[in-house]
Design an enzyme around this catalytic site. Structure first.
Site, PDB file in Angstrom:
ATOM      1  N   THR A 290      -9.788  -5.026   1.472  1.00 24.93           N
ATOM      2  CA  THR A 290     -10.634  -5.500   2.571  1.00 24.93           C
ATOM      3  C   THR A 290     -11.334  -4.367   3.317  1.00 24.93           C
ATOM      4  OG1 THR A 290      -8.727  -5.441   4.049  1.00 24.93           O
ATOM      5  CG2 THR A 290      -9.192  -7.540   2.976  1.00 24.93           C
TER       6      THR A 290
ATOM      7  N   GLY B 211      -4.546  -4.766  -3.980  1.00 25.09           N
ATOM      8  CA  GLY B 211      -5.550  -3.791  -4.402  1.00 25.09           C
ATOM      9  C   GLY B 211      -4.821  -2.549  -4.862  1.00 25.09           C
ATOM     10  N   HIS B 212      -4.787  -2.317  -6.150  1.00 28.03           N
ATOM     11  CA  HIS B 212      -4.093  -1.146  -6.678  1.00 28.03           C
ATOM     12  C   HIS B 212      -5.111  -0.091  -7.095  1.00 28.03           C
ATOM     13  CE1 HIS B 212      -0.243  -3.626  -7.648  1.00 28.03           C
ATOM     14  NE2 HIS B 212      -0.358  -3.344  -6.378  1.00 28.03           N
TER      15      HIS B 212
ATOM     16  N   ASP C 163       0.812  -1.221   0.000  1.00 26.26           N
ATOM     17  CA  ASP C 163       0.000   0.000   0.000  1.00 26.26           C
ATOM     18  C   ASP C 163       0.845   1.270   0.000  1.00 26.26           C
ATOM     19  OD1 ASP C 163      -2.404  -1.518   0.161  1.00 26.26           O
ATOM     20  OD2 ASP C 163      -1.916  -1.876   2.255  1.00 26.26           O
ATOM     21  N   GLU C 164       1.968   1.222  -0.676  1.00 34.50           N
ATOM     22  CA  GLU C 164       2.846   2.393  -0.749  1.00 34.50           C
ATOM     23  C   GLU C 164       2.352   3.415  -1.769  1.00 34.50           C
ATOM     24  OE1 GLU C 164       3.899  -0.727  -1.224  1.00 34.50           O
ATOM     25  OE2 GLU C 164       5.443  -1.221   0.259  1.00 34.50           O
TER      26      GLU C 164
ATOM     27  N   GLN D 121       2.011  -5.940  -3.059  1.00 29.37           N
ATOM     28  CA  GLN D 121       2.437  -5.968  -1.651  1.00 29.37           C
ATOM     29  C   GLN D 121       3.783  -5.230  -1.502  1.00 29.37           C
ATOM     30  OE1 GLN D 121       1.508  -9.448  -2.912  1.00 29.37           O
ATOM     31  NE2 GLN D 121      -0.562  -8.761  -2.549  1.00 29.37           N
TER      32      GLN D 121
ATOM     33  N   VAL E  12       2.096  14.038  -4.377  1.00 35.19           N
ATOM     34  CA  VAL E  12       1.388  14.858  -3.381  1.00 35.19           C
ATOM     35  C   VAL E  12      -0.131  14.686  -3.448  1.00 35.19           C
ATOM     36  CG1 VAL E  12       3.202  16.591  -3.146  1.00 35.19           C
ATOM     37  CG2 VAL E  12       1.494  16.847  -4.957  1.00 35.19           C
TER      38      VAL E  12
ATOM     39  N   LYS F  69       1.730   2.208  -4.986  1.00 32.70           N
ATOM     40  CA  LYS F  69       2.329   1.676  -6.216  1.00 32.70           C
ATOM     41  C   LYS F  69       1.419   1.871  -7.411  1.00 32.70           C
ATOM     42  CE  LYS F  69       2.860  -2.431  -4.465  1.00 32.70           C
ATOM     43  NZ  LYS F  69       2.490  -2.170  -3.064  1.00 32.70           N
TER      44      LYS F  69
ATOM     45  N   THR G  52      -5.781 -11.608   3.949  1.00 29.42           N
ATOM     46  CA  THR G  52      -6.929 -11.045   3.245  1.00 29.42           C
ATOM     47  C   THR G  52      -8.005 -12.113   3.027  1.00 29.42           C
ATOM     48  OG1 THR G  52      -5.953 -11.571   1.104  1.00 29.42           O
ATOM     49  CG2 THR G  52      -5.451  -9.397   2.003  1.00 29.42           C
TER      50      THR G  52
HETATM   51  P1  IMP Z   1      -2.369 -12.794   2.401  1.00 24.33           P
HETATM   52  O1  IMP Z   1      -1.499 -12.280   1.311  1.00 24.33           O
HETATM   53  O2  IMP Z   1      -3.831 -12.581   2.141  1.00 24.33           O
HETATM   54  O3  IMP Z   1      -2.040 -14.194   2.765  1.00 24.33           O
HETATM   55  O4  IMP Z   1      -2.063 -11.911   3.696  1.00 24.33           O
HETATM   56  C1  IMP Z   1      -0.809 -11.973   4.374  1.00 24.33           C
HETATM   57  C2  IMP Z   1      -0.436 -10.610   4.917  1.00 24.33           C
HETATM   58  O5  IMP Z   1      -0.143  -9.748   3.831  1.00 24.33           O
HETATM   59  C3  IMP Z   1      -1.530  -9.921   5.712  1.00 24.33           C
HETATM   60  O6  IMP Z   1      -0.920  -9.117   6.706  1.00 24.33           O
HETATM   61  C4  IMP Z   1      -2.191  -9.013   4.676  1.00 24.33           C
HETATM   62  O7  IMP Z   1      -2.831  -7.919   5.271  1.00 24.33           O
HETATM   63  C5  IMP Z   1      -0.966  -8.597   3.889  1.00 24.33           C
HETATM   64  N1  IMP Z   1      -1.296  -8.210   2.507  1.00 24.33           N
HETATM   65  C6  IMP Z   1      -1.617  -9.028   1.484  1.00 24.33           C
HETATM   66  N2  IMP Z   1      -1.823  -8.317   0.367  1.00 24.33           N
HETATM   67  C7  IMP Z   1      -1.605  -7.033   0.679  1.00 24.33           C
HETATM   68  C8  IMP Z   1      -1.633  -5.821  -0.077  1.00 24.33           C
HETATM   69  O8  IMP Z   1      -1.875  -5.795  -1.286  1.00 24.33           O
HETATM   70  N3  IMP Z   1      -1.357  -4.676   0.609  1.00 24.33           N
HETATM   71  C9  IMP Z   1      -1.040  -4.689   1.931  1.00 24.33           C
HETATM   72  N4  IMP Z   1      -0.988  -5.797   2.665  1.00 24.33           N
HETATM   73  C10 IMP Z   1      -1.266  -6.955   2.052  1.00 24.33           C
HETATM   74 MG    MG Z   2      -2.984  -2.010  -1.843  1.00 20.86          MG
END
Ligand code: IMP
Ligand code: MG
Length: 422
Positions: free
Chosen positions: A299, A40-41, A13-14, A223, A412, A16, A129
């Site tokens: 989510t 989620g982009h 969630d930087e 991620q 910004v 990207k 997620t």
């Molecule tokens: P999973 O990828 O659903 O197995 O989740 C593993 C960890 O990665 C959890 O802490 C999620 O919240 C985190 N995570 C998975 N996908 C994202 C993303 O796109 N952005 C931020 N965190 C993520």
């Molecule tokens: Mg995201």
């Protein structure tokens, strides 16, 4: 730059999605190489907001070829829904999207197992997620997964799915969960297979030919570095390699074809899900949430927030070989009087300038902060580096220096126009 790998330098969630969208302009092909619909982009085009989970965001730009590579895990039903959603918004997908034959499938039992394992872990849960990502990559590593090639071969898919559902229903029963109906899952996923068939190709060959004709390829990471299966805060990670190397294994394009790595990081830190976050701060979290910021795109969960962590981003710069930095969400700090930056961790008498691997040690670590004066003025309208308040420039220069990488983009706001190139 011909071939660019873009990765997240923090916990995901930087921002990207927006930087990918900006860099897509100078690319011919955009490739996803890992993760699944856990990502989620978010991309804003004018007033229009798009949230993409599996389809590379390049799809929103005319004439860009988008590839879902072999390293991605694909839920076919979810991908079909995403494509349909794009079509309804008049985004052209046909001819612009290609799906790897060897991408692994995420199936309903993966989602069920993900949920059940989290329940069983109770307060030790990862906070996934619940998209079935871990169990799907688990099957891949155990060599018991189904792939897109299997999905589009109806007799083979039927036999494999029947076997997998039989086996997984035993596991689900042991968890006290409801078993799945083979007939129902089969019908739904076969339909998705028919729908997706036209998009399927050997993407390794396709990308190899593209590199030979010098097409410019953007590898979009999902991620972030500290969610990487190998380099993240294990076990509080996702199940793929989110770091730069994942772009090679997840696409079949070799390391010596890569020209540049761009690392994206926020001007502060966020994390969704459980696991250590050394700079976590209720003050900055409350401020950002009150501004309506930092709620998850997949989510809807409120993200955990903290100060900028230069110990972590410096490690990210090393692991990924970051050549250029894009710093996003600078405007999130516009109102602050003082801004803190973590430059080391302390655990009792021990001090660390790197991220300790032992999760218990990391969880105990307290940040050592440097303080910077805030600029206390809105940066939303800023379009050039020289227009940024001096204190903002000083802050950005400092976090780039502490990260040991070169700052090249400052963002910004969510809009394309709110991007400053250095
Ligand atoms: P999973 O990828 O659903 O197995 O989740 C593993 C960890 O990665 C959890 O802490 C999620 O919240 C985190 N995570 C998975 N996908 C994202 C993303 O796109 N952005 C931020 N965190 C993520
Ligand atoms: Mg995201």
């Amino acid at each position: 730059m011909p071939n660019t790998i873009l990765i997240g330098a923090q916990w995901g969630d930087e921002g990207k999605g927006k930087i990918i969208d900006v860099l897509t302009e100078e690319s011919d092909i955009v490739v996803r190489t890992q993760g699944g619909n856990n990502a989620g982009h978010t991309v804003f085009i004018g007033k229009e907001k798009y949230v993409l989970h599996l389809v590379p965001s390049g799809i929103l730009r005319r004439g860009k070829l988008c590839v879902i590579g072999n390293g991605v895990v694909v839920d076919p039903v979810s991908l079909m829904g995403e494509i349909e959603g794009l079509r309804q918004r008049r985004v052209k997908v046909e001819g612009n999207l290609v799906l790897s034959e060897t991408a692994h499938l995420v199936l309903p039992y993966h989602r069920e197992l993900d949920a059940q394992r989290e329940l069983l872990k109770g307060k030790h849960k990862i906070g996934t997620t619940k998209r079935g990502i871990g169990p799907a990559y688990g099957d891949k590593a155990a060599r018991t997964g189904l792939r897109i090639v299997d999905l589009i071969n109806p007799p083979r898919f039927e036999a494999m799915l029947r076997q997998k559902i039989r086996e997984n229903n035993e596991v689900l029963k042991a968890f006290g969960a409801k078993p799945l109906s083979f007939a129902k899952v089969h019908a739904e996923y076969r339909a998705a297979g028919d729908y997706l068939k036209a998009f399927v190709a050997n993407t390794v060959i396709l990308l190899h030919e593209a590199t030979q004709r010098k097409a410019r390829i953007l590898f979009e990471g999902a991620q972030g570095t500290f969610l990487d299966l190998d380099h993240g805060t294990y076990p509080f990670v996702t199940s793929s390699n989110t770091t730069a190397g994942g772009a090679c294994t997840g696409s079949g394009v070799s390391p010596n074809r890569m020209d540049r790595v761009v690392g994206v990081m926020k001007a502060y830190t966020t994390r969704v899900g459980e696991g250590p976050l050394p700079t976590e701060s209720a003050d900055i979290a409350d401020m950002l949430h009150a501004m309506g910021r930092e709620f998850g795109a997949t989510t809807g969960r409120a993200r955990r927030c903290g100060w900028f962590d230069a110990v972590a981003t410096r490690e990210a710069a090393r692991v990924n070989g970051i050549d250029e930095l894009a710093v996003t969400n600078i405007d999130g700090l516009d109102t602050l009087e003082t801004i803190k930056v973590c430059v080391a961790y302390r655990d009792g008498s021990a001090q660390y300038d790197y991220v300790p691997n032992d999760i218990e040690v990391l969880s105990r670590c307290k940040p050592v902060y440097l303080e910077f004066p805030g600029w206390r003025t809105s940066t939303h309208q800023v379009r050039r580096w020289a227009q940024l308040p001096l204190k903002a420039r000083q802050y950005l220069k400092a976090i780039a220096e502490l990260t040991e990488a070169r700052l090249s983009i400052a963002s910004v706001g969510p809009d394309r126009a709110q991007t400053i190139f250095l």
